[in-house]
Motif scaffolding. Structure first.
Motif, PDB file in Angstrom:
ATOM      1  N   ARG A 347       0.874  -1.248   0.092  1.00 49.54           N
ATOM      2  CA  ARG A 347      -0.122  -0.072  -0.200  1.00 49.54           C
ATOM      3  C   ARG A 347       0.875   1.219  -0.028  1.00 49.54           C
ATOM      4  O   ARG A 347       1.508   1.623   0.867  1.00 49.54           O
ATOM      5  N   ARG A 364       3.785  -0.915   3.587  1.00 49.14           N
ATOM      6  CA  ARG A 364       2.808   0.017   3.549  1.00 49.14           C
ATOM      7  C   ARG A 364       3.586   1.575   3.734  1.00 49.14           C
ATOM      8  O   ARG A 364       4.192   1.556   4.742  1.00 49.14           O
ATOM      9  N   GLU A 368      -4.168   5.684   5.433  1.00 47.55           N
ATOM     10  CA  GLU A 368      -5.214   5.160   4.626  1.00 47.55           C
ATOM     11  C   GLU A 368      -6.003   6.244   3.900  1.00 47.55           C
ATOM     12  O   GLU A 368      -5.809   7.425   4.528  1.00 47.55           O
TER      13      GLU A 368
END
Length: 417
Positions: A347, A364, A368
């Protein structure tokens, strides 16, 4: 073919500390931009499209990348009896034994080169701005006003003005330009509202005299020293008012935003319409196969270039040639340079990743999507990010980080070196 009357000199030797790891090993002018070009390509393409073909590039900091990119100059049609690109690095001789001490000093130390070409006007340009401009219109205005110096300026918001050289320009020629009645370099409350774009058109004798006088000073910059000197001498200085897009990519945020300005239904930067050219032999751009999109690939509002292998999701991003993105990976709001490898289930959010970096599975970066106000993370080149590593928003990773220095989690805003 007639000899060219204009000599253009591009200032391309600076690093720009604010760009951090992106300029550790290259000058700012050689930083990749927009999926396949370099920042200096905008000035070079503007010159080519303006019919100005006699060019010198003043280099200094880590110039190999820049020299490699310029090559023979053929990419910009700059090969011929009276056209070409000369790269002028610092040198020593019987009178000079120092680096360029500033932009004006760099030009002064190459006055023999300038005089050899005997130009009718000298165009001094910054090599690290993003814009499209017809310099012939600037030169025409310069001659029409019989100016000693014409400064191209753009109106900027007051809150940004302290970062620039600011001019007050009268309305002698309306929206086209006018006489510069005041100029201040990077002051908190400038009188003028027009920022200099470091596009300067000089009458040669005016420039020669100003540079010679400047050698007695301790500072050697066009904005800080040369323009104020000419103002104090009452020279004819005009401002050419520029109303188009201008990307000032001095900070990470500005650089990222300028890349994002390539996206959307009506992008502010249109590389094709602007006629931007680059050296396709640099990093073998012309040798890549077409991009390949796998069965799981999902692409939206992004630029993805040749040589990419995409099997994940890409949203609102710029992806340079040779990048692979594995199944289940998501890349969004990011700028991914040449030959990155992004593994399964990664991500990557709001990140700039320099060349040749591999992200192992499950890495990551950033918050988010529901997060707000996150900072941009920057990963230097030639890194191998271990599987499952978490990197907080706003973190900076040094180039070629030793494998033993990687923690499982890099805190937001941390500089890992």
């Amino acid at each position: 073919m007639l000899r060219p009357t204009t000599l253009a000199m591009i200032l391309a030797g600076g690093r720009a500390d604010e760009l951090n790891v992106l300029t550790y090993y290259r000058p700012k002018s050689a930083v990749p931009f927009g999926g396949f070009v370099r920042v200096i390509d905008f000035a070079l393409s503007n010159l080519m499209n303006s019919g100005i073909e006699n060019i010198a590039i003043l280099s200094q900091y880590r110039s190999y990348s820049l020299i490699n990119h310029i090559g023979t100059g053929a990419a910009w049609d700059m090969i011929g009896r009276y056209r070409g690109i000369s790269i002028l690095p610092p040198f020593i001789d019987s009178q000079q034994n120092d680096w360029y001490r500033g932009s004006a000093d760099a030009v002064f130390k190459n006055l023999d080169f300038i005089r050899y070409h005997a130009p009718e006007e000298i165009l001094i340009l910054s090599g690290d701005h993003i814009y499209q401009m017809d310099y012939q219109d600037v030169i025409d205005y310069h001659h029409k006003k019989q100016a000693d110096l014409t400064v191209v300026c753009k109106k900027v918001a007051r809150q940004r003005a302290s970062r620039f050289g600011m001019a007050a320009i009268d309305d002698e020629d309306g929206q086209r330009g006018g006489r510069v009645i005041n100029y201040q370099e990077k002051t908190e409350r400038p009188e003028g509202e027009w920022s200099s774009l470091t596009v300067l058109c000089f009458r040669p004798e005016t420039l020669y005299q100003a540079l010679a006088e400047n050698q007695a000073d301790t500072s050697f910059e066009f904005g800080r020293d040369i323009i104020p000197r000419l103002m104090s001498q009452g020279k004819r200085i005009y401002g050419y008012k520029f109303h188009g897009y201008w990307g000032y990519t001095r900070t990470i945020t500005e650089y990222w935003q300028a890349n994002m300005d390539l996206l959307g239904d009506d992008p502010q930067i249109d590389l094709e319409q602007w006629g931007v050219r680059t050296n396709l032999d640099h990093r073998n751009l012309r040798g890549h196969q077409p991009a390949l999109f796998g069965a799981q690939a999902k692409i939206s509002n992004s630029l993805v270039y040749n040589g990419c292998l995409i099997d994940g999701t890409v949203r609102n991003s710029i992806v340079f040639p040779g990048v692979s993105i594995g199944p289940g990976a998501v890349v969004e709001d990011s700028v991914i340079f040449f030959n990155n490898s992004i593994g399964r289930e990664c991500r990557i959010r709001k990140t700039i990743s320099d060349v040749n970096t591999s992200f192992d599975a499950g890495v990551r970066i950033g918050q988010e999507p529901e997060g707000s106000g996150e900072q941009i993370s920057v990963v230097g080149w030639n890194n191998q990010v271990p599987p499952g590593t978490s990197i907080g928003p706003g973190a900076t990773i040094s180039p070629s980080l030793d494998a033993t220095k990687w923690p499982a989690h890099v805190e937001a805003g941390r500089v890992l070196s």
